[in-house]
Design a protein around this motif. Structure first.
Motif, mmCIF file in Angstrom:
data_model
loop_
_atom_site.group_PDB
_atom_site.id
_atom_site.type_symbol
_atom_site.label_atom_id
_atom_site.label_comp_id
_atom_site.label_asym_id
_atom_site.label_seq_id
_atom_site.Cartn_x
_atom_site.Cartn_y
_atom_site.Cartn_z
ATOM 1 N N ASN A 216 0.771 -1.262 0.211
ATOM 2 C CA ASN A 216 0.094 -0.296 -0.283
ATOM 3 C C ASN A 216 1.277 1.314 -0.037
ATOM 4 O O ASN A 216 0.657 2.457 -0.097
ATOM 5 C CB ASN A 216 -0.875 0.033 1.299
ATOM 6 C CG ASN A 216 -2.145 -1.152 0.815
ATOM 7 O OD1 ASN A 216 -2.322 -1.248 -0.293
ATOM 8 N ND2 ASN A 216 -3.033 -1.275 2.168
ATOM 9 N N ASN B 106 2.207 1.633 -3.510
ATOM 10 C CA ASN B 106 0.577 1.914 -4.118
ATOM 11 C C ASN B 106 0.859 3.726 -4.103
ATOM 12 O O ASN B 106 0.283 4.298 -4.956
ATOM 13 C CB ASN B 106 -0.164 1.721 -3.603
ATOM 14 C CG ASN B 106 -0.229 0.637 -4.375
ATOM 15 O OD1 ASN B 106 0.202 -0.312 -5.014
ATOM 16 N ND2 ASN B 106 -1.367 -0.616 -3.563
ATOM 17 N N ARG C 153 -3.660 1.813 -8.571
ATOM 18 C CA ARG C 153 -4.682 2.513 -7.784
ATOM 19 C C ARG C 153 -5.497 2.057 -6.553
ATOM 20 O O ARG C 153 -5.626 2.962 -6.111
ATOM 21 C CB ARG C 153 -6.069 2.878 -9.221
ATOM 22 C CG ARG C 153 -5.125 3.142 -10.507
ATOM 23 C CD ARG C 153 -6.433 3.587 -11.380
ATOM 24 N NE ARG C 153 -5.741 4.026 -13.051
ATOM 25 C CZ ARG C 153 -6.280 2.831 -14.158
ATOM 26 N NH1 ARG C 153 -7.297 2.218 -14.183
ATOM 27 N NH2 ARG C 153 -5.591 3.757 -15.337
ATOM 28 N N THR C 154 -5.389 0.850 -6.364
ATOM 29 C CA THR C 154 -5.892 0.246 -5.912
ATOM 30 C C THR C 154 -5.445 -0.278 -4.404
ATOM 31 O O THR C 154 -4.085 -1.137 -4.989
ATOM 32 C CB THR C 154 -7.435 -0.407 -5.958
ATOM 33 O OG1 THR C 154 -7.682 -0.180 -7.275
ATOM 34 C CG2 THR C 154 -8.103 -1.410 -5.032
ATOM 35 N N ASP C 155 -5.721 0.405 -3.012
ATOM 36 C CA ASP C 155 -5.052 -0.084 -2.058
ATOM 37 C C ASP C 155 -5.624 -1.815 -1.626
ATOM 38 O O ASP C 155 -7.481 -1.726 -1.475
ATOM 39 C CB ASP C 155 -4.527 0.810 -1.213
ATOM 40 C CG ASP C 155 -4.331 1.619 -1.116
ATOM 41 O OD1 ASP C 155 -3.365 1.754 -2.261
ATOM 42 O OD2 ASP C 155 -3.693 2.923 -0.855
ATOM 43 N N LYS D 132 -9.508 -6.517 -2.193
ATOM 44 C CA LYS D 132 -8.641 -5.024 -2.798
ATOM 45 C C LYS D 132 -8.968 -5.436 -4.612
ATOM 46 O O LYS D 132 -9.356 -4.260 -5.107
ATOM 47 C CB LYS D 132 -6.918 -4.997 -2.833
ATOM 48 C CG LYS D 132 -6.208 -4.624 -3.960
ATOM 49 C CD LYS D 132 -5.328 -5.164 -3.274
ATOM 50 C CE LYS D 132 -3.784 -4.140 -4.503
ATOM 51 N NZ LYS D 132 -2.584 -4.464 -5.099
ATOM 52 N N ASN E 10 -12.134 -4.343 -5.787
ATOM 53 C CA ASN E 10 -12.455 -2.272 -5.827
ATOM 54 C C ASN E 10 -11.609 -2.268 -7.032
ATOM 55 O O ASN E 10 -11.763 -1.031 -7.526
ATOM 56 C CB ASN E 10 -11.872 -2.067 -4.688
ATOM 57 C CG ASN E 10 -12.967 -2.544 -3.422
ATOM 58 O OD1 ASN E 10 -14.210 -2.737 -3.109
ATOM 59 N ND2 ASN E 10 -12.101 -2.368 -2.481
ATOM 60 N N MET E 11 -10.780 -3.566 -7.069
ATOM 61 C CA MET E 11 -10.208 -3.039 -8.569
ATOM 62 C C MET E 11 -11.759 -2.021 -9.457
ATOM 63 O O MET E 11 -12.440 -3.126 -10.159
ATOM 64 C CB MET E 11 -9.350 -3.276 -8.774
ATOM 65 C CG MET E 11 -7.708 -4.065 -7.873
ATOM 66 S SD MET E 11 -7.091 -4.714 -8.156
ATOM 67 C CE MET E 11 -6.164 -4.651 -9.823
ATOM 68 N N ASP E 12 -10.447 -1.853 -11.030
ATOM 69 C CA ASP E 12 -11.582 -1.542 -11.879
ATOM 70 C C ASP E 12 -10.769 -0.799 -13.006
ATOM 71 O O ASP E 12 -9.993 -0.033 -13.157
ATOM 72 C CB ASP E 12 -13.037 -0.755 -11.555
ATOM 73 C CG ASP E 12 -14.347 -0.698 -12.242
ATOM 74 O OD1 ASP E 12 -14.167 -1.229 -13.051
ATOM 75 O OD2 ASP E 12 -15.591 -0.782 -11.029
#
Lengths: 371, 419
Positions: free
Chosen positions: A167, A170, A265-267, A281, A284-286
């Motif tokens: 994280n 990131n 982008r995502t933690d 995690k 939540n990624m996209d």
């Protein structure tokens, strides 16, 4: 000095083999991570050094014994590297089945590169509902079992620690992306090195180097303004491509590149069960061509980011034969037209030697943006 | 100017009308009715779904939702010669000619909303299942965006292991019921367990008869020409959950059994050799690919592509596992073993592989798998380049050369065996 750290990024980005030898000499075990996403935190927590395996710019010979010519050259060159011993010494390769070509890479790998274990990672596309999160977790457990066979040991406390390390990485990469948007003097080639080197260094080392770089960059006055562009695609590390961006005074103010910012982008959230956190995690990624979302928010993300960062245009760098990106391209093109945002499409692949067509396209695009 | 020489008018034999009790008539009617029924439903204001070929048909069938199958439509369009024209429409919009030709044809149809070679009812919802490929996801995402209609995604991931895991069954089961509830909410439909039982009964009955019919190729000579399967398969894709499909498939099975008993076959030539065909048919060149074999007395007796649409199960879990085990969702070893069984059961002497430009997944590990099949079955393997729907990716000359090569090896093998 900014230039000193940039040199270190360049060295790591251009000599992955040397990096691997260094870790092996330290008695560490290396696990390769194929595109596009893998549970690196888990691999790291179990005592391995994850190293990105996105192939190399090279002529393809042996991979042709397995793949037809119309499969993407990133995947083909990963197999080529494997067959020719480019990854020798690695304990395993984790390959997710996020696109059709990646599915076939794993199946071929078992027979083509028998000395490096194939570990499949099966992600769900319906990743957000509870059943999707549970399936992601089951996929991680499958990876975990294979890593245990290689001597790794799962420890939730160690995974929590690895999640913190990732994280943090990131966060610094997002900060780098933001700061680089305000520093046109950092070239596209240097920017590429910063991102690419992350695949070949431990995240602890890379985070420290990026922090050092950013602290120095912060003290440096921003260079003269150039033509701001957003670059989108799977991979944009070809030196000739970056040279052309630099030659035409193009400044990458943001990227939507799978091998760059999409990674960071995502933690993983903080949760009692770190494996669950890692699955959340992924849920939540996209904003990625290989992650299902019927609303295709990636398209608007590109437009919004270009506007927010003051980009003059968008350059889609299409890896030949990458159908997930080819489908998205049509939607990106329409959205850019609607937003009155100029767009250029250039095609690249790992076997490309002559970039004249790319040069001509980008030269015309530069002229269009500066007219 | 020279006087035009009048050619004597060709006297065409009038086609004998098909016997309405024959399998060919029944199956042909079901296939054409599949399109007409959805068009009629649309006229009546009922919702229509576009469905991917290996989506669990049990869902729309139980809910009474009218369906159309874009892959089936694209195959029809390609077989009737309009593949290139439709592909070019999509390409003009920015779709790369590298993308699956079925997808390009379908996206072109979504734009034009007509194609005389095969019209379908326009959809109100999209039912997508990626157990055949992930390309399907991207294709349907774009359809959803272009048409402004909802998409229901049933994700069945590629299984890298030999057996289907309990985790995968739980994941797909969760999605199955989510899909049902979404459709209930969207269109005010109601799930009925009794109807579901009935539909699964029909689906299994159709599948059993179909799989048994294709298995009649175990006889030498085979009681059918394998190219028949490619035509009949449309019913398996579009109507396997319907009662009349089961009845028609049982008629087909009966006819094949009778053919065997009478020493007859729909393969209208001496069956000198038997091959397995690998991959989706080259629909724009169906006649050329068929003739290239038939002229040499080669019967394509089996193909995994036909069996792919047979789903037989005894419980809900088994149904889910069956949908997780379709040919493009399974690993190399399982794919290989299924094909080896087909080759051995059907006395196959050679393997003809279609390297299909449209299908990266199918073609991506075919080279290694074919090597393993050839070795295990001791048969020659040859491949040709083609495409399921874009005629620009096929060369008849290359096909002919490759088939001739295969023929010569099979001849030589036969001679050695006989000697």
């Amino acid at each position: 000095m900014v230039q000193d750290t940039l040199k270190k990024f360049h060295e790591a980005a251009t000599s992955p083999r040397k990096q691997m030898e260094k870790y092996l000499a330290e008695g560490k075990k290396v696990v390769l991570t194929a595109p596009v996403y893998t549970p690196e935190e888990l691999i790291h927590s179990m005592g391995f050094v994850p190293m990105g395996a996105w192939g190399a710019d090279m002529e393809l010979n042996r991979s042709k014994e397995y793949f037809p010519a119309f499969l993407c050259s990133i995947v083909q060159s990963i197999l080529e590297m494997g067959i020719k011993g480019g990854y020798k010494g690695a304990s395993a390769i984790v390959i997710p089945s996020l696109c059709d070509t990646l599915k076939t890479l794993g199946e071929n790998w078992k027979y083509a590169v028998e000395d490096i274990k194939f570990i499949p990672m099966t992600y769900p596309q319906n990743r957000k509902p509870d059943y999707g999160i549970a399936f992601t977790k089951a996929g991680y457990e499958r990876v975990m079992r294979d890593l245990e066979e290689l001597g790794g040991k799962y420890d939730p406390a160690a995974l929590s620690e690895s999640i913190k390390i990732y994280n943090k990485h990131n966060e610094v990469m997002r900060k780098a992306d933001e700061m680089l948007a305000a520093h046109p003097e950092i070239t596209a080639a240097e920017r590429s090195d910063i991102f690419k080197s992350a695949f070949f260094m431990t995240k602890e080392e890379h985070t420290a180097l990026v922090e050092e770089f950013l602290a120095e960059l912060d003290k440096q006055a921003a260079g003269a303004e150039k033509i701001g562009i957003v670059v989108s695609g799977i991979l944009t590390d070809a030196p000739q491509l970056n040279e052309i961006f630099d030659e035409f005074g193009m400044h990458i103010v943001a990227d939507d590149v799978a091998a760059q910012s999409r990674q960071y982008r995502t933690d993983a959230p903080e949760m009692d069960d770190p494996l669950q956190a890692l699955a959340v995690k992924f849920a939540n990624m996209d904003n990625c061509s290989v992650l299902y979302n019927v609303k295709k928010p990636r398209v608007q993300w590109i437009v919004d980011t270009a506007k927010a960062r003051g980009a003059k245009g968008v350059v889609v760098v299409m890896t030949k034969f990458c159908d997930p990106e080819e489908f998205d391209y049509v939607m990106i093109k329409k959205a850019c037209e609607k937003a009155d945002l100029p767009l250029a499409l250039v095609e690249v692949d790992r076997q490309m030697v002559h970039f004249e067509q790319v040069r001509t396209n980008l030269e015309t695009f530069r002229d269009m943006l500066t007219f | 100017m020279a006087e035009e020489v009048k050619k004597p008018e060709e006297v065409k034999k009038p086609r004998k009308p098909l016997d309405p009790n024959s399998a060919k008539y029944k199956l042909g009617k079901i296939a054409s009715d599949a399109f007409a029924t959805a068009i009629e439903a649309k006229k009546q204001g009922k919702p229509v779904a576009w469905v991917s070929s290996n989506f669990p048909v049990e869902i729309p069938e139980t809910l009474g939702l009218a369906t159309a199958y874009p892959e089936n439509q694209a195959a029809g369009i390609a077989a009737r010669g309009a593949g290139e024209r439709m592909c070019e429409v999509a390409e003009a919009d920015g779709y790369s000619n590298d993308i699956c030709a079925y997808a390009r044809i379908s996206l072109a149809y979504a734009k034009l909303k007509e194609c005389p070679e095969q019209d379908v009812a326009m959809p109100d919802v999209l039912l997508c299942c990626n157990n055949i490929c992930n390309c399907m996801i991207k294709w349907y995402e774009n359809l959803s965006q272009e048409l402004g209609i909802p998409m229901i995604m049933l994700d069945i991931p590629f299984n890298p292991d030999y057996e289907v895991s309990d985790a995968q069954v739980a994941y797909v089961t969760g999605q199955f019921w989510d899909a049902v509830h979404q459709l209930e909410d969207l269109f005010g439909l109601k799930w009925d367990d009794d109807k579901f039982q009935q539909v699964t009964g029909f689906s299994c009955r159709t599948s059993r008869a179909w799989l048994e019919a294709t298995a009649q190729a175990k006889y030498i000579p085979s009681p059918f020409n394998g190219f028949d399967l490619l035509n009949h398969m449309a019913v398996m894709v579009t109507a396997r959950g319907k009662e009349e499909a089961g009845e028609a498939m049982e008629t087909l099975l009966k006819e094949y059994k009778q053919n065997h008993e009478k020493g007859e076959s729909t393969f209208r030539a001496e069956e000198k050799h038997r091959v397995m065909f690998e991959g989706i048919a080259c629909w724009p060149y169906l006649r050329a690919t068929s003739r290239g074999l038939k002229d040499r007395g080669i019967n394509m007796v089996t193909t995994i592509y036909a069996d792919a649409f047979g789903f037989d199960y005894n419980s809900f879990d088994e149904m889910i596992r069956a949908y997780c085990s379709v040919p493009n969702a399974i690993n190399l070893e399982k794919s290989r073993d299924k094909r080896i069984k087909l080759c051995k059961d059907n006395h196959v002497e050679g393997l003809l592989v279609h390297t299909n430009r449209s299908c990266k997944l199918w073609s991506g590990f075919m080279a290694e798998m074919s090597r393993q099949i050839g070795k295990e079955c001791n048969i020659p393997v040859t491949s040709f380049d083609g495409d399921q729907a874009d005629p620009r990716n096929f060369s008849e000359a290359q096909y002919d050369t490759r088939v001739q090569g295969l023929f010569e090896i099979m001849e030589s093998n036969k001679e050695s065996k006989e000697a």
